[in-house]
Design a protein around this motif. Sequence first.
Motif, PDB file in Angstrom:
ATOM      1  N   UNK A 102       8.606  -5.952   3.833  1.00 46.34           N
ATOM      2  CA  UNK A 102       7.694  -4.989   3.216  1.00 46.34           C
ATOM      3  C   UNK A 102       7.168  -4.009   4.262  1.00 46.34           C
ATOM      4  N   UNK A 103       7.104  -2.747   3.863  1.00 49.02           N
ATOM      5  CA  UNK A 103       6.547  -1.722   4.758  1.00 49.02           C
ATOM      6  C   UNK A 103       5.908  -0.641   3.901  1.00 49.02           C
ATOM      7  N   UNK A 104       4.609  -0.754   3.715  1.00 48.80           N
ATOM      8  CA  UNK A 104       3.883   0.239   2.932  1.00 48.80           C
ATOM      9  C   UNK A 104       3.632   1.511   3.722  1.00 48.80           C
ATOM     10  N   UNK A 105       2.913   2.429   3.072  1.00 45.49           N
ATOM     11  CA  UNK A 105       2.553   3.693   3.704  1.00 45.49           C
ATOM     12  C   UNK A 105       3.481   4.828   3.334  1.00 45.49           C
ATOM     13  N   UNK A 106       2.978   6.047   3.492  1.00 47.75           N
ATOM     14  CA  UNK A 106       3.740   7.274   3.243  1.00 47.75           C
ATOM     15  C   UNK A 106       2.878   8.455   3.634  1.00 47.75           C
ATOM     16  N   UNK A 117       7.590  10.207  10.965  1.00 45.08           N
ATOM     17  CA  UNK A 117       7.860   9.025  11.780  1.00 45.08           C
ATOM     18  C   UNK A 117       8.205   7.817  10.915  1.00 45.08           C
ATOM     19  N   UNK A 118       7.534   7.663   9.770  1.00 41.65           N
ATOM     20  CA  UNK A 118       7.796   6.503   8.927  1.00 41.65           C
ATOM     21  C   UNK A 118       9.171   6.591   8.266  1.00 41.65           C
ATOM     22  N   UNK A 119       9.507   7.744   7.681  1.00 42.29           N
ATOM     23  CA  UNK A 119      10.821   7.842   7.038  1.00 42.29           C
ATOM     24  C   UNK A 119      11.941   7.697   8.072  1.00 42.29           C
ATOM     25  N   UNK A 120      11.699   8.154   9.294  1.00 39.93           N
ATOM     26  CA  UNK A 120      12.715   7.986  10.336  1.00 39.93           C
ATOM     27  C   UNK A 120      12.804   6.520  10.776  1.00 39.93           C
ATOM     28  N   UNK A 144       7.094   1.880   0.149  1.00 39.57           N
ATOM     29  CA  UNK A 144       6.553   2.901  -0.745  1.00 39.57           C
ATOM     30  C   UNK A 144       7.420   4.158  -0.666  1.00 39.57           C
ATOM     31  N   UNK A 145       7.592   4.710   0.527  1.00 40.14           N
ATOM     32  CA  UNK A 145       8.505   5.842   0.661  1.00 40.14           C
ATOM     33  C   UNK A 145       9.882   5.321   1.059  1.00 40.14           C
ATOM     34  N   UNK A 146      10.845   6.209   1.150  1.00 44.20           N
ATOM     35  CA  UNK A 146      12.239   5.834   1.392  1.00 44.20           C
ATOM     36  C   UNK A 146      12.688   6.317   2.761  1.00 44.20           C
ATOM     37  N   UNK A 148       0.847  -1.187   0.000  1.00 43.44           N
ATOM     38  CA  UNK A 148       0.000   0.000   0.000  1.00 43.44           C
ATOM     39  C   UNK A 148       0.883   1.237   0.000  1.00 43.44           C
ATOM     40  N   UNK A 149       0.377   2.303  -0.629  1.00 38.48           N
ATOM     41  CA  UNK A 149       1.027   3.606  -0.553  1.00 38.48           C
ATOM     42  C   UNK A 149       0.201   4.520   0.319  1.00 38.48           C
ATOM     43  N   UNK A 150       0.268   5.815   0.045  1.00 40.75           N
ATOM     44  CA  UNK A 150      -0.601   6.756   0.753  1.00 40.75           C
ATOM     45  C   UNK A 150      -1.904   6.973   0.008  1.00 40.75           C
ATOM     46  N   UNK A 151      -1.921   6.736  -1.298  1.00 42.73           N
ATOM     47  CA  UNK A 151      -3.137   6.907  -2.082  1.00 42.73           C
ATOM     48  C   UNK A 151      -3.829   5.567  -2.271  1.00 42.73           C
TER      49      UNK A 151
END
Length: 248
Positions: free
Chosen positions: A114-118, A205-208, A187-189, A67-70
């Motif tokens: 795997x780690x979705x989201x952004x 928080x996710x990118x960190x 999804x994000x980096x 999953x992404x953010x959209x």
Amino acid sequence: MSVYVTGDTHGGFQRLGMKYFPEQKKMNREDMVIIAGDFGGLWGGTPAEKYWLDWLEDKPFTTAFLDGNHENFAMLNALPERLWHGGRIHEVRPHVLHLMRGQVFDIEGYTFFTMGGASSHDIQDGILDPEEPGFEERYWRMRRARAMFRVKGVSWWPEELPSDEEYEEARMNLDAHDWAVDYILTHCAPTSITQKIIPHARADRLTDFLEEVKNRARYHYWLFGHLHDNQAVDKKHILLWEQVVQVI
């Protein structure tokens, strides 16, 4: 068995047609294409969406996605859940699968974390809540002003970022593998990788958390989407959009 990875599709899957992806002529159900977030095939439950999900199901390979953010998380999280290659998935169709957050999948002896989201980057002017008084007036005023906004439960969901439980599960599964996997798919980096591409990008928080993974984990390659470009950031970190690349 072969595994390919591509970037955001946003409900447009033409790149997986025979014209653009002829490799599928030699693929079967054991082979797969993984979409690195912003799948977009579950959004409004329209006949067009059903057509494209059935189209993917009819492909000779298995389609999997982060999953992404959209994404419509209300629809996504209502799907039946099962185990697949050692990790948790939602089943959209028997061969169209959502790879859930914080999982480690063992595919032909290769491990994939795997780690979705952004965080959405198209909400600079706010998020409107249809339940709040004056919603209609504010909505049309912002539309006329061409503002960058989204609507809660219609085009934006708070679940775009992981929950505490999802971070905890991610760490638990990485602990179980001694923080060593072959591939990381997100999804994000991580913050530092994002800022190599967009120097003034803001951390969250996710990118960190992904930065923590980058610093602690041992892995061969990290593939991600979200930024709508195709770029080898360095020897390990690959940003994907329209390209479809083979990893196994």
